[in-house]
Design a protein around this motif. Structure first.
Motif: not given
Length: 127
Positions: A52-56, A76-80
């Motif tokens: 969420i911190t990266k998304a913010v 984020l895509f690499a994680e999710l």
């Protein structure tokens, strides 16, 4: 030296643990709340808060620095592994937390599971 290297391994090997965290994150982003064991919830909370911190950050700089915003979305895509969840995370969830420094999720202890007596908690995104 192993200073500050404490981590709960959840009695799983690395790839299984990574997969578990990824699945917990996907479910909480999709549904907003999940019920799991307390230990998994506490470890998952740490993982999800970092996402969420990266998304913010990606949401805040999307107009100023397009390249860095795209780089954060790719991380984020690499994680999710799911573009729809990344878009939901950055475009719907992140705007709620632009003025907040952490504390995006909470763990609420519910009780014990009937079958094996494991302590169960609810992990949810704070409104």
């Amino acid at each position: 030296m192993r200073h500050r290297m404490k981590r709960n391994k959840l009695n799983r090997y690395g790839s299984h643990r990574r997969s578990l965290m990824r699945n917990l994150a996907k479910e909480i982003i999709e549904h907003g709340t999940i019920m799991t064991t307390t230990v998994k919830a506490k470890v998952g909370k740490e993982y999800i808060e970092k996402l969420i911190t990266k998304a913010v950050k990606a949401y805040k700089i999307k107009d100023e620095n397009k390249e860095e915003s795209i780089a954060l979305r790719r991380q984020l895509f690499a994680e999710l592994g799911d573009r729809k969840l990344v878009n939901k995370l950055v475009d719907e969830i992140a705007p709620k937390y632009t003025g907040r420094n952490g504390g995006y999720t909470r763990v609420i202890k519910v009780g014990q599971r009937r079958g094996d007596g494991a302590e169960v908690s609810v992990l949810q995104i704070v409104e």
